[in-house]
Design an enzyme around this catalytic site. Structure first.
Site, mmCIF file in Angstrom:
data_model
loop_
_atom_site.group_PDB
_atom_site.id
_atom_site.type_symbol
_atom_site.label_atom_id
_atom_site.label_comp_id
_atom_site.label_asym_id
_atom_site.label_seq_id
_atom_site.Cartn_x
_atom_site.Cartn_y
_atom_site.Cartn_z
ATOM 1 C CB SER A 1 2.285 -7.210 -11.562
ATOM 2 O OG SER A 1 1.425 -6.613 -12.506
ATOM 3 C CG ASP B 1 -4.153 -3.725 1.953
ATOM 4 O OD1 ASP B 1 -4.422 -4.385 3.851
ATOM 5 O OD2 ASP B 1 -2.711 -2.977 2.855
ATOM 6 C CB THR C 1 4.453 1.066 -3.292
ATOM 7 O OG1 THR C 1 4.757 0.986 -4.904
ATOM 8 C CG2 THR C 1 6.284 1.409 -3.629
ATOM 9 C CD1 TRP D 1 0.520 7.501 5.415
ATOM 10 C CD2 TRP D 1 2.061 8.363 4.214
ATOM 11 N NE1 TRP D 1 1.568 6.921 4.916
ATOM 12 C CE2 TRP D 1 2.584 7.532 4.313
ATOM 13 C CE3 TRP D 1 3.335 8.982 3.102
ATOM 14 C CZ2 TRP D 1 3.457 6.581 3.956
ATOM 15 C CZ3 TRP D 1 4.170 8.351 3.084
ATOM 16 C CH2 TRP D 1 4.492 6.646 3.315
ATOM 17 C CE1 TYR E 1 -5.978 -0.448 1.916
ATOM 18 C CE2 TYR E 1 -4.812 1.136 0.198
ATOM 19 C CZ TYR E 1 -5.065 1.080 1.949
ATOM 20 O OH TYR E 1 -4.463 1.036 2.092
ATOM 21 C CG LEU F 1 6.514 5.365 -6.545
ATOM 22 C CD1 LEU F 1 7.117 5.051 -5.725
ATOM 23 C CD2 LEU F 1 5.290 6.911 -6.598
ATOM 24 N N GLY F 2 7.204 2.890 -10.652
ATOM 25 C CA GLY F 2 6.458 1.823 -11.140
ATOM 26 C C GLY F 2 4.966 2.268 -10.951
ATOM 27 C CE1 TYR F 3 1.908 -2.994 -10.714
ATOM 28 C CE2 TYR F 3 3.848 -2.116 -8.610
ATOM 29 C CZ TYR F 3 3.385 -2.968 -9.557
ATOM 30 O OH TYR F 3 3.765 -4.628 -9.018
ATOM 31 C CD GLU G 1 -3.735 4.810 2.005
ATOM 32 O OE1 GLU G 1 -3.497 3.900 1.484
ATOM 33 O OE2 GLU G 1 -3.140 4.736 3.508
ATOM 34 C CB CYS H 1 3.026 -14.830 17.785
ATOM 35 S SG CYS H 1 2.400 -15.451 15.550
ATOM 36 C CB CYS I 1 -0.045 -9.817 11.728
ATOM 37 S SG CYS I 1 -0.823 -11.649 10.938
#
Ligand code: SF4
Length: 353
Positions: free
Chosen positions: A302, A143, A48, A29, A125, A85-87, A42, A203, A197
């Site tokens: 979740s 996010d 995921t 993408w 988002y 993929l769920g949700y 997105e 770091c 991060c």
């Protein structure tokens, strides 16, 4: 929390964007500026992992290359491509949002926050990500990754588990964002959160270490502040793949609202520890025999865990109300959630078709 002075802000943007442009991962993408394709990516990336999303994204764009293709698709076909993929409400909302673009915006995705945010399934988002990445509009896209990075750099100690905390980060991004290249700025923050991060930050490899207050104070692992989630509920379930004398399998479609809406499943009943044939008779309305154990596993949502015991059984009865019998080929084609697919895979191994 303290923001930088103007000179430091410029230097921070430059360091972040230069690193992003040099080091960004090669993702499908990122090779397009098609706003619809970026929107799809997105939505898929919410909750995921990137590696999981790549093949789904490629198959989805191949099958539905344009807004019109997705708007005109059968929901069952969309869910089928989303399978695993769920949700799944994401897929339904995406299609509903795309339909709105086709009918109300002449197939052009709105390039401003007010209108794009009205589309079904487009939250703050996703709106910001599509606006900045596809249209170059300097808008925040905050996010969990972005909150983690910025909480450390700016020592923001507000609890990110509280929804209104996001507003603080959105304001920070609106102040810091690069007006010339908001796409690379936002994606740079996301990429930094995904690769360096991370919850255990690396770091020494960080391109913006010089700007990071938490690093200078040695507090990077204390941030972000996140209060504990509520305890998850576990539901013990029996899921039974029942086959009739013609070799067809009994499934029902889940309700059109709520968890795994519209997906197909084998009879799924709460396991109270009693006699399985009696539980099935009482809850599904069918008599079964030849019970064979297939698989035990947990499926975690979740907010909820299903502790599933999967069985296979036979019946010589008609389908009870709300259920239908399907040939193995039809079962293959139905959109099924991951736990149902697991039981189906085990059932197939145990039966010679
Ligand atoms: S220095 Fe460490 S804590 Fe700070 S932004 Fe970089 S990786 Fe994160």
């Amino acid at each position: 929390m303290q923001l930088f002075d103007q000179k430091l802000e410029n230097a921070f943007r430059k360091a972040l964007i230069t690193w992003y442009l040099e080091e960004k991962r090669d993702l499908p993408w990122r090779k397009t500026s098609n706003p619809y394709h970026i929107w799809v990516s997105e939505v898929m990336l919410q909750q995921t992992r990137v590696e999981t999303v790549i093949p789904y994204y490629e198959r989805f764009i191949e099958k539905f290359p344009t807004l019109a293709d997705l708007a005109g698709a059968k929901e069952e076909d969309v869910l089928k491509l989303w399978e695993g993929l769920g949700y799944y409400s994401r897929a339904r909302n995406l299609q509903a949002g795309v339909k709105e673009v086709v009918t109300e915006y002449e197939s052009r995705i709105p390039a401003n926050r007010k209108d794009i945010s009205k589309l079904k399934g487009v939250g703050p988002y996703t709106a910001g990500a599509v606006l900045s990445i596809a249209f170059g509009v300097p808008e925040h896209a905050v996010d969990g990754n972005v909150m983690r990075v910025l909480s450390r750099i700016l020592l923001i100690e507000e609890d990110i588990a509280i929804p209104r905390t996001r507003k603080i980060f959105e304001e920070v991004v609106m102040k810091l964002i690069d007006k010339e290249d908001p796409s690379s700025f936002n994606q740079g923050l996301m990429e930094l959160g995904a690769t360096i991060c991370t919850p255990r930050p690396r770091c020494l490899l960080c391109p913006v270490r010089d700007f990071c207050t938490a690093f200078h104070e040695g507090r990077q692992e204390e941030l972000p502040v996140k209060s504990k989630k509520m305890k998850m509920k576990t539901v013990p379930l029996l899921s039974i793949a029942i086959r009739n004398t013609e070799g067809k399998w009994l499934l029902a479609q889940r309700p059109s609202k709520g968890l795994l809406a519209n997906m197909w499943e084998f009879p799924n009943v709460e396991n109270d520890g009693g006699d399985i044939q009696e539980i099935v008779k009482a809850n599904v309305g069918i008599t079964i025999g030849s019970l064979t154990s297939l698989i035990d596993f947990k499926h975690v949502f979740s907010h909820l865990t299903w502790d599933i015991t999967g069985y296979m059984a036979v019946t010589d009865q008609e389908a009870p109300e709300g259920f239908r019998f399907f040939t193995p080929e039809e079962v293959e084609a139905l959109p099924k959630a991951v736990p149902v697919q697991k039981i189906w895979d085990e059932a197939k191994k145990s039966v010679v078709f």
